[in-house]
Design an enzyme around this catalytic site. Structure first.
Site, PDB file in Angstrom:
ATOM      1  CB  CYS A  72      13.366 -36.436   6.556  1.00 36.60           C
ATOM      2  SG  CYS A  72      14.942 -37.282   6.584  1.00 36.60           S
ATOM      3  CE1 TYR A  73      16.145 -34.897  14.463  1.00 37.31           C
ATOM      4  CE2 TYR A  73      14.269 -33.411  14.661  1.00 37.31           C
ATOM      5  CZ  TYR A  73      15.341 -34.064  15.232  1.00 37.31           C
ATOM      6  OH  TYR A  73      15.601 -33.906  16.574  1.00 37.31           O
ATOM      7  CG  HIS A 120      13.493 -35.067   1.639  1.00 36.32           C
ATOM      8  ND1 HIS A 120      13.461 -34.066   2.576  1.00 36.32           N
ATOM      9  CD2 HIS A 120      14.366 -36.001   2.099  1.00 36.32           C
ATOM     10  CE1 HIS A 120      14.290 -34.365   3.569  1.00 36.32           C
ATOM     11  NE2 HIS A 120      14.852 -35.543   3.298  1.00 36.32           N
ATOM     12  CE  LYS A 142      15.988 -12.130  -7.381  1.00 37.45           C
ATOM     13  NZ  LYS A 142      16.748 -11.088  -6.659  1.00 37.45           N
ATOM     14  CD  GLU A 192      11.252 -31.651   1.147  1.00 38.75           C
ATOM     15  OE1 GLU A 192      10.359 -32.512   1.085  1.00 38.75           O
ATOM     16  OE2 GLU A 192      12.167 -31.681   1.999  1.00 38.75           O
ATOM     17  N   GLY A 222      18.623  -3.649  -9.242  1.00 40.99           N
ATOM     18  CA  GLY A 222      18.253  -5.065  -9.257  1.00 40.99           C
ATOM     19  C   GLY A 222      16.736  -5.210  -9.094  1.00 40.99           C
ATOM     20  CB  VAL A 223      14.520  -8.196  -9.529  1.00 35.24           C
ATOM     21  CG1 VAL A 223      13.038  -8.492  -9.371  1.00 35.24           C
ATOM     22  CG2 VAL A 223      14.954  -8.519 -10.937  1.00 35.24           C
ATOM     23  N   GLY A 275      15.968 -32.435   9.111  1.00 37.06           N
ATOM     24  CA  GLY A 275      16.992 -31.725   9.874  1.00 37.06           C
ATOM     25  C   GLY A 275      18.222 -32.595  10.045  1.00 37.06           C
TER      26      GLY A 275
END
Ligand code: XMP
Length: 527
Positions: free
Chosen positions: A93-94, A182, A383, A184, A238-239, A66
């Site tokens: 991290c934070y 991180h 998505k 991720e 759209g999808v 954050g």
């Protein structure tokens, strides 16, 4: 931010990791990485109510990074209720810094922000680093101003770097871990293994989140919610809205009524394709509204991009509302193709939790006397998960892999005032460019490609005659997140072929230019 009660899935038997959001730009990535392991993950703001956390029954909590500093008062902290749940925690991290501070350690502000690659040395064996040997090093991505300067009691150092001596720590008796870097982001090479160790070895989650099972569950959910009532869906082609339509079709068949508004700003043949697919092939209950003339009339004389966007949005809502009002006595539910990033972006914290109907290209401003309940079966999906679902449901690869198309359509690709002739020229040029990209096997190598109609004329020569005619720009970019993008280095001979075809086949175009601007400083669209 998502409310666990609104999750439409039956989550009773699904192991869940809660990602507690402290405002990091990477929070969504954490949840995506966990879901890629087939483990369900939900993002909730750090100040969510205890009740909602308890209802979710998470098997573990990841505390995100954050922008704030725990060295300042009144900055976010981990709710006591989470600490009392005695479930596994992973601070990033934070998240690590507030964990350290709340357990009695110390956090200091570094003189220089550390941003970028670092090499972390693993000090002692840890379940979090299972598979890596002590003394080995891993390449990681750091992005922090503060750091843990003194370990809390009961915590052990598990990894260090030169610049962040406390790069990772663990509780000596409880399943609590923390990382300064991180895991991720893809720059942390073995980040996925670390997150997998946490989810499967520490939290003991089973990998039971699978799109195939999810489809059946969603169909049951929709049937239960809707019964034999009618549902209205605004289909854009759209999808997201297409997958929503396919799910609803399987759940309630003819009780789904789709409305597709042809605003005259679509790609060449797009309206026919949507009608052909959903009405002819899939036999959906589809109302196509030909609103081209109304849009062109409302857009007459307007050349400012933001004003054009507003007019297009407002006209769409008026037309959709009109259609909905005609059906008003019949309809009880409004379906939307809202996906998880829309939900996360539309509200930042518990304090302003809101269910906003985006007026963007979804529906907004429906008449007040229409008391319709929302049906949003994709509300907790990313998505790529929606694409997987679409593929399972039989949506064609062409539809699934189609480049994004902005809500205002060609309205923001015709610079200046819009009229039917310009739309036709642009549609034809764009169709040539896309056809050539597909033919040259380049379409899937670029993230977005299109033509723009420039508001200038330029001199050209046709035969013996000079011609004062239009200019078309072609644009192709490569990007992962559409926040930044680089212009695609398409081969010269390919560009030559596209240019030749456009000037030869479209009367009124004498010049084609290739846009070599990246984002930033340019944007992807020209307006
Ligand atoms: P920019 O031009 O901002 O585009 O770099 C980033 C991505 O967003 C799309 N875009 C829009 N999509 N309504 C939309 O639904 C809009 O007004 C809009 N403007 C840009 C753009 O196509 C690209 O994918």
């Amino acid at each position: 931010m998502i409310n666990p009660e609104n999750l439409s899935l039956d989550k009773k038997n699904i192991d869940t990791i809660l990602v507690l959001d402290f405002g990091s730009q990477y929070t969504q990535l954490i949840a995506r990485r966990i879901r890629e392991l087939n483990i369900f993950s939900v993002i909730l703001p750090w100040d969510i109510s205890v009740e909602k956390i308890v209802n979710l029954k998470p098997k573990g909590v990841i505390l995100s990074g954050g922008p704030e500093s725990v060295t300042e008062t009144n900055t976010p902290r981990i709710p006591e209720a989470i600490l009392e749940m005695e479930i596994p925690l992973l601070g990033i991290c934070y998240g690590m810094q507030t964990l350290a501070e709340q357990f009695g350690g110390q956090v200091s502000t570094s003189k220089n922000k550390e941003f970028g690659h670092a090499e972390v040395l693993i000090e002692i064996p840890s379940l979090l680093f299972d598979g890596f040997s002590s003394g080995s090093s891993i390449d990681v991505w750091m992005s922090h101003g503060d750091h843990v300067s003194s370990l809390p009691d009961e915590f052990q150092l598990i990894a260090a770097t030169n610049s962040a001596p406390i790069a990772a720590m663990q509780h000596s008796t409880k399943p609590i871990y923390a990382l300064q870097f991180h895991p991720e982001v893809t720059h942390t090479k073995q980040g996925n293994t670390i997150l997998e160790n946490f989810a499967t070895k520490v939290c003991k989650c089973s990998a039971n989140w699978k799109i195939e099972n999810l489809i059946q569950q969603r169909i049951i959910d929709i049937k239960e919610k809707v019964g034999d009532k009618k549902v209205l869906l605004g289909l854009s082609g759209g999808v997201d809205s297409s997958v929503t339509a396919m799910l609803l079709d399987q759940a309630i068949g003819k009780n789904l009524i789709c409305v597709f508004v042809d605003n005259g700003l679509l790609r060449k043949n797009e309206a026919d394709e949507v009608e052909n697919l959903f009405k002819e092939k899939m036999n959906l209950n589809l109302i196509v509204v030909d609103a081209k003339k109304i849009f062109y009339r409302h857009l007459k004389g307007i050349s400012d991009p933001e004003q054009k966007r507003k007019v297009i949005g407002r006209t769409f809502i008026d037309i959709f509302d009109n259609e909905a009002a005609k059906l008003k006595d019949e309809i009880n539910f409004l379906a939307q193709g809202t996906i998880y990033p829309d939900v996360i972006e539309s509200s930042g914290s518990e304090s302003n939790e809101a269910r906003v109907i985006k007026s963007h290209h979804n529906v907004g401003g429906l008449p007040n006397d229409m008391k319709m309940e929302l049906v949003e079966p994709l509300r907790d999906l990313f998505k790529d998960e929606v694409r997987k679902m679409g593929s399972e449901l039989g949506l064609s690869l062409d539809m699934l892999n189609r480049h994004p198309f902005p809500g205002p359509g060609l309205g923001v690709r015709i610079l200046g005032e819009i009229n039917h002739d310009k739309v036709t020229i642009l549609q034809n040029a764009d169709a040539i460019f896309i056809e050539e990209l597909i033919k040259a096997n380049l379409y899937n190598h670029v993230s977005q490609a299109f033509c723009a109609y420039l508001p200038i004329k330029s001199v050209g020569v046709v035969g013996d005659e000079r011609r004062y005619a239009d200019v078309i720009a072609i644009r192709a970019v490569e990007t992962v997140d559409f926040m930044t993008a680089t212009w695609a280095k398409l081969p010269y001979n390919f560009l030559a072929q596209v240019s030749n075809r456009i000037v030869n086949e479209i009367e009124g175009v004498s010049r084609v230019v290739y846009d070599i601007s990246s984002k930033p400083p340019a944007t992807i669209e020209w307006e």
